[in-house]
Design an enzyme around this catalytic site. Structure first.
Site, PDB file in Angstrom:
ATOM      1  N   SER A  96     -38.669 -14.603  17.218  1.00  0.00           N
ATOM      2  CA  SER A  96     -37.750 -13.503  17.280  1.00  0.00           C
ATOM      3  C   SER A  96     -36.642 -13.668  16.259  1.00  0.00           C
ATOM      4  O   SER A  96     -36.803 -13.611  15.153  1.00  0.00           O
ATOM      5  CB  SER A  96     -37.360 -13.373  18.680  1.00  0.00           C
ATOM      6  OG  SER A  96     -36.578 -12.315  19.085  1.00  0.00           O
ATOM      7  N   HIS A  97     -35.373 -13.728  16.930  1.00  0.00           N
ATOM      8  CA  HIS A  97     -34.268 -13.547  16.142  1.00  0.00           C
ATOM      9  C   HIS A  97     -33.624 -15.171  15.837  1.00  0.00           C
ATOM     10  O   HIS A  97     -32.533 -15.263  15.122  1.00  0.00           O
ATOM     11  CB  HIS A  97     -33.147 -12.955  16.856  1.00  0.00           C
ATOM     12  CG  HIS A  97     -33.077 -13.583  18.357  1.00  0.00           C
ATOM     13  ND1 HIS A  97     -33.879 -13.183  19.260  1.00  0.00           N
ATOM     14  CD2 HIS A  97     -32.086 -14.619  18.970  1.00  0.00           C
ATOM     15  CE1 HIS A  97     -33.704 -13.896  20.648  1.00  0.00           C
ATOM     16  NE2 HIS A  97     -32.789 -14.827  20.390  1.00  0.00           N
TER      17      HIS A  97
ATOM     18  N   ASP B 220     -34.272  -7.334  14.219  1.00  0.00           N
ATOM     19  CA  ASP B 220     -34.545  -8.809  13.977  1.00  0.00           C
ATOM     20  C   ASP B 220     -35.550  -9.341  13.460  1.00  0.00           C
ATOM     21  O   ASP B 220     -36.343  -8.550  12.690  1.00  0.00           O
ATOM     22  CB  ASP B 220     -34.154  -9.484  15.689  1.00  0.00           C
ATOM     23  CG  ASP B 220     -35.530  -9.108  16.361  1.00  0.00           C
ATOM     24  OD1 ASP B 220     -36.182  -7.897  16.185  1.00  0.00           O
ATOM     25  OD2 ASP B 220     -35.917  -9.736  17.471  1.00  0.00           O
TER      26      ASP B 220
ATOM     27  N   ASP C 136     -38.445 -10.334  14.329  1.00  0.00           N
ATOM     28  CA  ASP C 136     -40.005  -9.682  14.496  1.00  0.00           C
ATOM     29  C   ASP C 136     -39.897  -8.083  14.971  1.00  0.00           C
ATOM     30  O   ASP C 136     -40.964  -7.746  15.178  1.00  0.00           O
ATOM     31  CB  ASP C 136     -40.736 -10.471  15.674  1.00  0.00           C
ATOM     32  CG  ASP C 136     -39.906 -10.169  17.043  1.00  0.00           C
ATOM     33  OD1 ASP C 136     -38.854 -10.098  16.843  1.00  0.00           O
ATOM     34  OD2 ASP C 136     -40.580 -10.435  18.229  1.00  0.00           O
TER      35      ASP C 136
ATOM     36  N   ASP D  50     -38.165  -6.275  17.153  1.00  0.00           N
ATOM     37  CA  ASP D  50     -38.243  -5.332  18.263  1.00  0.00           C
ATOM     38  C   ASP D  50     -36.748  -5.287  18.808  1.00  0.00           C
ATOM     39  O   ASP D  50     -36.572  -4.418  19.595  1.00  0.00           O
ATOM     40  CB  ASP D  50     -39.198  -6.129  19.491  1.00  0.00           C
ATOM     41  CG  ASP D  50     -38.444  -7.603  19.610  1.00  0.00           C
ATOM     42  OD1 ASP D  50     -37.719  -8.034  18.930  1.00  0.00           O
ATOM     43  OD2 ASP D  50     -39.215  -8.542  20.614  1.00  0.00           O
ATOM     44  N   ARG D  51     -35.637  -5.882  18.084  1.00  0.00           N
ATOM     45  CA  ARG D  51     -34.349  -5.548  18.616  1.00  0.00           C
ATOM     46  C   ARG D  51     -33.532  -4.538  17.497  1.00  0.00           C
ATOM     47  O   ARG D  51     -34.180  -4.340  16.550  1.00  0.00           O
ATOM     48  CB  ARG D  51     -33.609  -6.945  18.555  1.00  0.00           C
ATOM     49  CG  ARG D  51     -34.030  -7.834  19.420  1.00  0.00           C
ATOM     50  CD  ARG D  51     -32.959  -9.056  19.476  1.00  0.00           C
ATOM     51  NE  ARG D  51     -33.364  -9.940  20.684  1.00  0.00           N
ATOM     52  CZ  ARG D  51     -32.668 -10.894  20.892  1.00  0.00           C
ATOM     53  NH1 ARG D  51     -31.288 -10.977  20.455  1.00  0.00           N
ATOM     54  NH2 ARG D  51     -32.915 -11.603  22.044  1.00  0.00           N
TER      55      ARG D  51
ATOM     56  N   LYS E 182     -40.169  -4.065  23.423  1.00  0.00           N
ATOM     57  CA  LYS E 182     -39.127  -3.285  22.830  1.00  0.00           C
ATOM     58  C   LYS E 182     -39.144  -2.901  21.585  1.00  0.00           C
ATOM     59  O   LYS E 182     -40.227  -3.632  20.822  1.00  0.00           O
ATOM     60  CB  LYS E 182     -37.820  -4.078  23.144  1.00  0.00           C
ATOM     61  CG  LYS E 182     -37.845  -5.459  22.546  1.00  0.00           C
ATOM     62  CD  LYS E 182     -36.430  -6.136  22.752  1.00  0.00           C
ATOM     63  CE  LYS E 182     -36.364  -7.373  22.668  1.00  0.00           C
ATOM     64  NZ  LYS E 182     -36.716  -8.550  23.647  1.00  0.00           N
TER      65      LYS E 182
HETATM   66  C1  G1P Z   1     -33.164 -13.181  25.223  1.00  0.00           C
HETATM   67  C2  G1P Z   1     -32.413 -11.971  25.927  1.00  0.00           C
HETATM   68  C3  G1P Z   1     -33.422 -11.155  26.540  1.00  0.00           C
HETATM   69  C4  G1P Z   1     -34.575 -11.021  25.750  1.00  0.00           C
HETATM   70  C5  G1P Z   1     -35.379 -12.212  25.048  1.00  0.00           C
HETATM   71  C6  G1P Z   1     -36.380 -11.924  24.093  1.00  0.00           C
HETATM   72  O1  G1P Z   1     -33.445 -14.212  26.468  1.00  0.00           O
HETATM   73  O2  G1P Z   1     -31.469 -12.429  26.608  1.00  0.00           O
HETATM   74  O3  G1P Z   1     -32.923  -9.948  27.225  1.00  0.00           O
HETATM   75  O4  G1P Z   1     -35.715 -10.336  26.370  1.00  0.00           O
HETATM   76  O5  G1P Z   1     -34.178 -12.779  24.471  1.00  0.00           O
HETATM   77  O6  G1P Z   1     -35.913 -11.335  22.954  1.00  0.00           O
HETATM   78  P1  G1P Z   1     -32.695 -15.287  26.946  1.00  0.00           P
HETATM   79  O7  G1P Z   1     -32.577 -16.204  25.811  1.00  0.00           O
HETATM   80  O8  G1P Z   1     -31.613 -14.766  27.617  1.00  0.00           O
HETATM   81  O9  G1P Z   1     -33.779 -15.876  28.243  1.00  0.00           O
HETATM   82 ZN    ZN Z   2     -37.360 -10.176  18.580  1.00  0.00          ZN
END
Ligand code: G1P
Ligand code: ZN
Length: 545
Positions: A113-114, A279, A281, A283-284, A378
């Site tokens: 992801s990010h 981000d 991948d 989704d954000r 998302k």
């Molecule tokens: C974090 C975000 C959560 C999101 C997840 C994946 O998870 O807080 O809302 O779904 O990344 O993108 P966390 O690190 O808080 O468990």
């Molecule tokens: Zn992501």
């Protein structure tokens, strides 16, 4: 085609977190590490023989190598068809769309992801089920259990496959199909939004936008959809070429990491009307107006309140859902619309059942995530297109739409403070000690407010009855203000402690405060109650969003 059975020993740390198995690249590069986890998944899913699997990733370092291995393992497992994004690319929402459209058994998405990429960065694997959404906990638990017993995996002895050309190649009984990663997704977006109307705004020169792909997966999607199909002027997409290390950046669309975009949007009268970023991948999303930041929680609320104006949502919303720490702004919209608002644990996987059962149409998280029933993830670009369609319909600025929303519903001041890389044991103790204090809090005054409830959030899924506990400490006050503490489930180094603070301001005369200022008293209370600074040894949060 020869299939090799390879002896291996189990790893004890392959437990998926909030969003799949996420580790440093070097961990995934250990011999057998990736193979063991993939075999654990294949051993747990329904009979793969003849079924379709979808595969792609966000293009980060190790994506290509991992995809070659997974192709060979999918061939050995007996899948009938493997749909792989060209160049190994598929954004998370696009993978979800493809799984749904072609009724695949599921899909494997390679992404952290990010989190930063590159040889020293992170890598990750997520498994999505046939509805296109993240595997629920009962499945991820099963993968983990399997991974602890695994002593063999199976892999086809075939050379690496060319992923650059769209088309089909037989690999034994498997048909390997390299697909255009953008086409199916773009088609879905055209069905949901009024592309003609958005295009007219661009043609008339009434809309100037900037989309920051942050050198991550959304580049090709944004270039095709925003510039080519919708007619945004060339250069509207920034950092649009995916790089294995995301250009050395942190592909997280927030005010701290999307600095370049924020600078452009704050740049005087000539600044673009609309700015957004996604981000690693895809989704954000972060949404910005001229010199104006839309908090993700507000974005969700505004989208829910306006959904009926957009083609794909003309029939109205069945219901909405938000993760527990997300602000209650959308609850007020739901109340006004007379629809249900569900509060779920953090992580998109908890929305899947609600969407499948048609209890909700739209959902979101404070962590820059919004989505709807069009996929089961998302979806960053979807949110951007939603906003563009809304701007084209209302012909107002982003700021004026959000301010009008606050006047109509009141404003939920909201902020999240992250303490990253904290010592794991200490962070755990902090949360444990808070839990011990909870029983004594209701009825007590903390600052100006009286505590109405204090608990450790637990969720019973209204569809399958499954119970998920210990999802964060919540302290709620009489006036709706809240303080929440939770430990991140996605970090790869030490612990990340998140503090979420929210308060409601009904009076429009009070809507112009700076967010941190407006939340100052609550932040102070939270820090004192948890002894946050003393226990973490930090003088302040690492990131504020
Ligand atoms: C974090 C975000 C959560 C999101 C997840 C994946 O998870 O807080 O809302 O779904 O990344 O993108 P966390 O690190 O808080 O468990
Ligand atoms: Zn992501």
């Amino acid at each position: 085609m020869d299939i090799r059975t390879v002896d291996t020993t189990p790893f004890d740390d392959q437990k998926p977190g909030t969003s799949g198995l996420r580790k440093k690249v070097a961990v995934f590069q250990q011999p057998h590490y990736l193979e063991n986890f993939i075999q654990s998944i294949f051993d747990c899913v329904e009979e793969p023989r003849g079924k379709t699997l979808v595969l792609g990733g966000d293009g980060r370092f190790h994506n290509r190598a991992a995809i070659q291995t997974i192709i060979k393992m999918a061939a050995a497992a007996g899948f009938g068809r493997l749909m792989v994004g060209q160049g190994g690319i598929l954004s998370t929402p696009a993978a979800s769309a493809v799984i749904r459209k072609y009724r695949a058994l599921g899909g494997i998405i390679l992404s952290a992801s990010h989190n930063p990429g590159g040889p020293g960065g992170d890598f990750g694997i997520k498994f999505n089920i046939g509805n296109g959404g993240p595997a629920p906990e009962k499945d991820t638990e099963a993968f983990f259990r399997r991974s602890r017993q695994l002593n063999q995996y199976r892999i086809a002895d075939v050379p690496d496959v060319d992923l650059e050309r769209v088309g089909e190649t037989p690999l034994g009984d498997l048909v390997l199909q390299v697909i255009d990663p953008v086409a199916d997704y773009a088609e879905l977006m055209e069905a949901l939004f009024d592309f003609g109307r958005i295009n007219s705004m661009f043609e008339a020169g009434m809309l100037d936008i900037r989309f920051d792909a942050m050198h991550a997966v959304t580049g090709p999607y944004a270039c095709e959809i925003l510039e080519k199909r919708l007619g945004a002027k060339p250069g509207s997409v920034m950092n649009g070429v995916p790089r294995e290390d995301f250009g050395g950046g942190h592909p997280d669309p927030n005010l701290a990491h999307a600095r370049e975009l924020v600078g452009i949007m704050n740049g005087g009268a000539g600044a673009p009307h609309f700015g957004a970023a996604s981000d690693g991948d895809g989704d954000r999303n972060m949404v910005l107006g001229q010199r104006f930041f839309v908090t993700p929680s507000d974005s969700l609320a505004v989208m829910a309140a306006n959904a009926h104006r957009l083609p794909g949502y003309r029939m109205g919303l069945a219901g909405v859902a938000r993760s527990m720490p997300t602000s209650q702004a959308v609850d007020r919209v739901a109340e006004r619309l007379g629809i249900e608002c569900y509060e779920t644990p953090t992580g998109w996987k908890f929305f899947g059942n609600l969407l499948d059962a048609k209890k909700v149409t739209m959902c979101g998280e404070e962590s820059f995530g919004t989505g709807s029933d069009h996929v089961r993830e998302k979806d960053g670009l979807w949110a951007v297109l939603f906003w563009l369609n809304l701007l084209a319909i209302r012909n107002e600025s982003v700021e004026s739409i959000v301010r009008a929303h606050w006047r109509a519903f009141g404003r939920n001041y909201y902020s999240r403070h992250d303490y990253e890389g904290v010592d794991g044991a200490r962070a755990g103790e902090l949360v444990e000690d808070l839990r011990d204090k909870l029983a004594g809090l209701p009825g007590k005054r903390l600052g100006e407010r009286e505590v109405r409830y204090a608990d450790d959030f637990a969720y019973t899924d209204p569809v399958d009855g499954s119970v998920t506990e210990h999802q964060g400490v919540r302290i709620g006050f009489q006036d709706g203000a809240r303080i929440i503490f939770r430990l991140s489930g996605t970090g790869t180094e030490g612990a990340t402690l998140r503090l979420y603070v929210e308060r409601y301001e009904p009076d429009p005369a009070g809507h112009d405060q700076e967010t941190q200022e407006a939340l100052k008293e609550l932040i102070q209370i939270a820090e004192n109650l948890s002894e946050l600074r003393e226990r973490t040894g930090r003088s302040g949060p690492t990131v504020i969003t």
